[in-house]
Design an enzyme around this catalytic site. Structure first.
Site, mmCIF file in Angstrom:
data_model
loop_
_atom_site.group_PDB
_atom_site.id
_atom_site.type_symbol
_atom_site.label_atom_id
_atom_site.label_comp_id
_atom_site.label_asym_id
_atom_site.label_seq_id
_atom_site.Cartn_x
_atom_site.Cartn_y
_atom_site.Cartn_z
ATOM 1 N N ASP A 1 10.119 10.497 -3.522
ATOM 2 C CA ASP A 1 9.664 9.683 -2.392
ATOM 3 C C ASP A 1 10.570 8.464 -2.219
ATOM 4 O OD1 ASP A 1 8.146 8.980 -0.247
ATOM 5 O OD2 ASP A 1 6.436 8.243 -1.395
ATOM 6 N N LYS B 1 -0.700 -2.142 -9.620
ATOM 7 C CA LYS B 1 -0.990 -1.032 -8.727
ATOM 8 C C LYS B 1 -2.260 -0.337 -9.186
ATOM 9 C CE LYS B 1 1.152 2.475 -6.173
ATOM 10 N NZ LYS B 1 2.454 2.898 -5.710
ATOM 11 N N ARG C 1 0.840 -1.170 0.000
ATOM 12 C CA ARG C 1 0.000 0.000 0.000
ATOM 13 C C ARG C 1 0.882 1.229 0.000
ATOM 14 N NH1 ARG C 1 -5.523 0.440 2.117
ATOM 15 N NH2 ARG C 1 -6.147 -1.735 2.057
ATOM 16 N N GLY C 2 0.433 2.301 -0.578
ATOM 17 C CA GLY C 2 1.213 3.538 -0.497
ATOM 18 C C GLY C 2 1.228 4.254 -1.827
ATOM 19 N N VAL D 1 -1.312 -2.169 -4.027
ATOM 20 C CA VAL D 1 -0.642 -3.054 -4.981
ATOM 21 C C VAL D 1 -1.116 -4.493 -4.756
ATOM 22 C CG1 VAL D 1 1.569 -3.792 -5.897
ATOM 23 C CG2 VAL D 1 1.368 -1.552 -4.836
ATOM 24 N N GLY E 1 -1.889 4.344 -4.097
ATOM 25 C CA GLY E 1 -2.731 3.202 -4.407
ATOM 26 C C GLY E 1 -2.320 1.916 -3.715
#
Ligand SMILES: *[C@@H]1O[C@H](CO)[C@@H](O)[C@H](O)[C@H]1NC(C)=O
Ligand SMILES: *[C@@H]1O[C@H](CO)[C@@H](O)[C@H](O)[C@H]1NC(C)=O
Ligand SMILES: *[C@@H]1O[C@H](CO)[C@@H](O)[C@H](O)[C@H]1NC(C)=O
Ligand SMILES: *[C@@H]1O[C@H](CO)[C@@H](O)[C@H](O)[C@H]1NC(C)=O
Ligand SMILES: *[C@@H]1O[C@H](CO)[C@@H](O)[C@H](O)[C@H]1NC(C)=O
Ligand SMILES: *[C@@H]1O[C@H](CO)[C@@H](O)[C@H](O)[C@H]1NC(C)=O
Ligand SMILES: *[C@@H]1O[C@H](CO)[C@@H](O)[C@H](O)[C@H]1NC(C)=O
Ligand SMILES: *[C@@H]1O[C@H](CO)[C@@H](O)[C@H](O)[C@H]1NC(C)=O
Ligand SMILES: *[C@@H]1O[C@H](CO)[C@@H](O)[C@H](O)[C@H]1NC(C)=O
Length: 813
Positions: free
Chosen positions: A647, A555, A535-536, A541, A539
């Protein structure tokens, strides 16, 4: 009569077919031997079979004597050709041959026995030995040498075409010349060579203009890291992907260290790239000289502008107020629609149209430093042949410079170019011109393939008409398959929509089968999105299994704040990025409200999971640090510079079955429109707590250095096992200064003045068992601490991080 000639045809064609396989391939061509275009098996093969030399079809009935990679096996239309003897004079498909004469001369003759190409051994003065032989070495070098002499009389490595093979020297005497286009092997306009000042350069040497475009001609050589003081003028790429040149140009390919086939090639689009062979036989670019393809000269003609976007590829368009000279040939450029300002009878008032981020190289009338816009406009207006001017802010001196232009050549537009063009136009029509720009339909840039077609004139002059028919019949039998393959191939090339954006993309997409998936397909593959694996970043995955790709990660994006076209453009760009330390995207799905991305599946999950579950020994950790740095360096420097990750964190570094890291989720900030990079509101997305560079907090410009910072934190986490969000990895919580706490803790330990062993033991992840290398840890920590400097200027770029880590790696050996 009819029956007899039919029989004759039959006999002849049987003879023709039967004669083909009998000769077999050769290892050495000796005095008196020859290779004939009529016998497809007349091929010289290197000892291990990696390279072959022989007649290679370059068009309809047109052949060149060439060297190509023959391992993995290829058919005569998809081989990678690395050298040709007679690129500008192809020979006919019948009767042409290459012979090693009694006197040692190597001679290529066409159907009329005209000599098309030759090596005259008599001119190689010191050689009086007639006892020569021609051999193809496993390096791809075709050498002619005397029986006893080790020094070759002649070698193809001294006469390169557009490709440099590993260990082949580029010297003061050799120049790489691009081919004309994708399907045309003849000499093109782009050249890589050592200039008179000892610097390796790229030159556009076109029919009308000629200019150097690499290294960036607006800088002097030392500013771009080149030296003019080493006159040995030699450059070489080694088999591991290390390129060194005597002018101090040095680089490592993105897959440096891997043993694989490589070539350095001056592509027909004017860029220089190194390609490496993947296991599946496809070539992928692992380095390129120029990341902004429009800075290559000679693409668009006068008064036109080149622009490049990942979705549309490279294009030319006319400047406002100008129209195509020839709308089928963009290199002829554009001409003004308005009357020349130099016409005495015209008293048109002039005005200027502002074109931000546009540049035209060269042809300045003069240079006026520290000039106001009004003054610059006056200078250009007063000069009747001034076409417009470049107006550019000089950061270091703090004022604007004015460059009036007499010609508008080598134009390009790019968001990264800081500076504007003010175009001189008749005042009366200024507003109408502005509207017209959008109506211009740009032409695609790379010229269409022009096939080489040779006349079959030799049939008329050499044989009687009955025999002619027989021969045509026989060669049709022999050549039919080749023609079919060729037609299929050229059809594929023509219809490949990515070809226009430069063929590298074509290579990569073809290699990876990047495509669009239907929602139904992905729903089925993931068994209705049942197996969540992460998750992240916008969205969730899911794991899935696709018939043609095996296991994949799908994703599902929560929301995409942009239109489908924009989404596709970004996704294609990501799909085009190709590096062994970047996750591979197989494709996407965009249907209504469903936006999905399909990635390769990584066996070992994320670095975050592995850190917390204590799976990583020291060697793996070091490899992960190095690999992730390579992936990020590729995103920042070698590809399209816009790819900031924004990120970087252990959750976004995935590990394959060999624990090799692959950076994931790059480019997403663009797709999700999260970047808001120039937006000053505090709500802009700032990566992930603990890994965020101070720029995010202090609203400073966001550059690639934010990724460098986050990378530094990840490395500190790799070494210490401490998550910047507090405590050992995987723990949650913390505040804004989390990352700084980890950083200063490590800095303090290091600063105590204690011996290296002591402070390293203190900071080292207590869960790390087994052997580790103190010196490497020290390097890693030193690099990481540089990466997390508060001042972004003090942080090294990712490419330098890779170098620092590699330098240490090689010291060990
Ligand atoms: C070339 O084409 C043949 C079939 O025509 C195929 O078997 C081979 O794998 C291809 N080779 C490469 C390198 O694409
Ligand atoms: C390349 O140059 C080096 C010296 O600069 C020389 O030793 C080597 O033999 C050359 N290689 C070839 C293939 O000519
Ligand atoms: C270049 O050519 C010159 C003259 O032909 C020759 O003397 C010299 O050895 C060559 N240099 C190299 C590096 O091949
Ligand atoms: C690359 O090659 C040069 C010259 O041979 C050598 O000095 C350098 O150490 C090599 N770099 C790496 C990373 O192996
Ligand atoms: C010049 O370049 C060559 C080849 O890269 C290198 O071997 C040599 O040491 C250099 N010479 C100087 C003076 O730096
Ligand atoms: C446009 O260019 C093409 C290719 O160079 C040429 O064949 C054609 O004649 C030109 N057309 C005009 C109108 O000049
Ligand atoms: C100059 O202007 C006159 C009148 O408008 C025109 O006839 C002539 O062709 C122009 N000359 C040039 C060189 O454009
Ligand atoms: C630029 O020009 C302005 C006005 O003429 C002058 O005040 C200023 O000192 C100049 N700046 C530099 C760096 O020369
Ligand atoms: C420019 O403006 C004049 C006057 O408005 C008009 O007659 C002429 O057609 C215009 N030319 C173009 C190329 O738009």
């Amino acid at each position: 009569m009819r029956t007899s000639s039919f029989l004759l045809v039959l006999v002849l064609s049987i003879l023709h077919l039967a004669s083909q396989p009998s000769s077999g391939t050769l290892a050495t061509l000796r005095i008196g031997d020859s290779l004939s275009v009529d016998k497809p098996d007349d091929i010289l093969v290197s000892k291990s079979g990696i390279f072959s030399a022989g007649f290679y079809p370059v068009g309809k009935n047109a052949y060149c004597f060439a060297i190509w990679f023959s391992h993995p096996p290829c058919s005569s239309q998809n081989c990678t050709v690395v050298w040709t003897a007679n690129r500008d004079k192809p020979v006919n498909g019948r009767y042409s041959k290459l012979s090693l004469k009694k006197n040692g001369d190597l001679v290529l003759t066409d159907a009329r026995h005209d000599v098309v190409w030759t090596i005259d051994t008599a001119s190689l003065s010191w050689s009086k030995t007639p006892d020569c032989q021609l051999q193809l070495l496993d390096s791809g070098n075709l050498v002619l040498r005397g029986r006893e002499g080790n020094v070759p009389l002649w070698q193809s490595f001294d006469y390169p075409t557009d490709v440099l093979l590993p260990e082949q020297n580029l010297t003061r005497n050799t120049t790489l010349v691009s081919s004309r286009s994708n399907g045309d092997f003849s000499s093109g306009y782009y050249k890589l060579y050592f200039d008179n000042d000892n610097v390796l350069r790229l030159l556009f040497d076109g029919p009308l203009i000629s200019s150097v475009y690499w290294p960036d001609p607006s800088h002097v050589s030392w500013e771009v890291g080149r030296t003019t003081y080493n006159d040995s003028r030699v450059a070489v790429l080694d088999s591991l992907g290390n390129f060194t040149s005597s002018d101090d140009l040095k680089f490592l390919t993105s897959d440096f260290g891997k043993r694989t086939q490589r070539i350095l090639k001056v592509d027909h689009d004017g860029n220089v790239r190194v390609y490496s062979r993947r296991e599946n036989g496809k070539w992928v670019a692992t380095w390129q000289a120029i990341s902004e393809s429009c800075t290559i000269h000679g693409i668009c003609g006068p008064n036109s502008v080149c622009s490049d976007s990942p979705s549309k590829g490279r294009r030319c368009s006319c400047l406002p107020g100008y129209v195509w000279n020839n709308d089928t040939d963009w290199t002829q450029g554009c001409m003004p629609e308005f009357e020349s300002f130099c016409n005495k009878s015209s008293k048109a008032h002039v005005d200027f149209l502002h074109l931000p981020h546009h540049d035209f190289y060269g042809y300045d009338k003069d240079y006026f430093p520290n000039t106001t816009l009004a003054a610059c406009k006056k200078i250009c207006a007063d000069l009747c042949n001034c076409k417009g001017f470049q107006y550019k802010f000089q950061g270091d001196s703090g004022y604007f410079d004015c460059f009036p232009k007499l010609r508008l050549l080598n134009g390009y537009s790019s968001c990264s170019f800081i500076g504007s063009i003010y175009l001189k136009l008749p005042k009366a029509n200024l507003s109408s011109y502005e509207i017209r720009t959008t109506e211009v339909i740009p032409l695609p840039c790379p010229p269409e393939i022009q096939e080489v077609v040779l006349q079959r004139t030799y049939l008329k002059s050499r044989v009687s008409s009955t025999l002619e028919i027989l021969l045509i019949f026989a060669s049709v039998l022999g050549g039919a398959e080749i023609v079919v393959v060729f037609l299929t191939w050229s059809f594929l090339i023509r219809t490949d929509p990515n070809r226009r954006g430069g063929h590298v993309k074509g290579y990569q997409l073809a290699a990876r089968g990047f495509r669009r998936f239907t929602y139904a397909e992905l729903k089925k593959a993931t068994r209705n999105f049942s197996n969540e694996i992460g998750r992240g970043s916008g969205g969730i995955v899911y794991k899935g299994v696709l018939p043609d790709h095996g296991e994949v990660a799908v994703k599902r994006l929560n929301e995409v704040n942009q239109g489908e076209e924009e989404f596709l453009a970004e996704v294609r760009t990501i799909g085009n990025l190709n590096h062994m330390n970047l996750i591979v995207m197989w494709g996407y799905c965009a249907e209504g409200k469903h936006w999905l991305l399909v990635y390769e599946f990584m066996d070992h999950g994320s670095l975050a999971e592995n850190l917390s579950s204590d799976q990583l020994d020291w060697t793996k950790r070091y490899e992960i640090a190095l690999g992730s740095a390579r992936g990020l360096a590729y995103l920042h420097e070698e590809c399209l510079e816009w790819v900031l990750h924004c990120d970087v964190k252990p959750h976004n570094i995935l590990l394959d079955s060999n624990y090799q890291p692959k950076v994931a989720d790059f480019g997403l900030s663009k797709i999700l429109k999260r970047e808001g990079l120039k937006n000053s509101s505090f709500s802009r997305i700032r990566g992930t707590r603990g890994y965020m560079a101070p720029e995010w907090v202090y609203n400073m410009p966001i550059t690639s250095k934010v990724d460098v910072y986050s990378y530094g934190i990840v490395v500190l986490e790799l070494v210490t096992g401490r998550s910047p969000t507090g405590g050992l990895a995987n723990a949650e919580g913390g505040d804004e200064n989390e990352s700084r706490r980890l950083t200063s803790w490590v800095r303090e330990r290091k600063r105590t003045g204690a011996p290296m062993e002591t402070w390293i033991k203190e900071i080292l992840d207590p869960r790390l068992t087994g052997e580790y290398d103190m010196r490497k840890i020290e390097v890693l920590v030193a690099v990481a601490l540089q990466c997390v400097e508060e001042d972004r200027e003090a942080r090294p770029p990712m490419s330098q991080v890779v170098e620092m880590l590699l330098r240490h790696e090689s010291e060990d050996m």
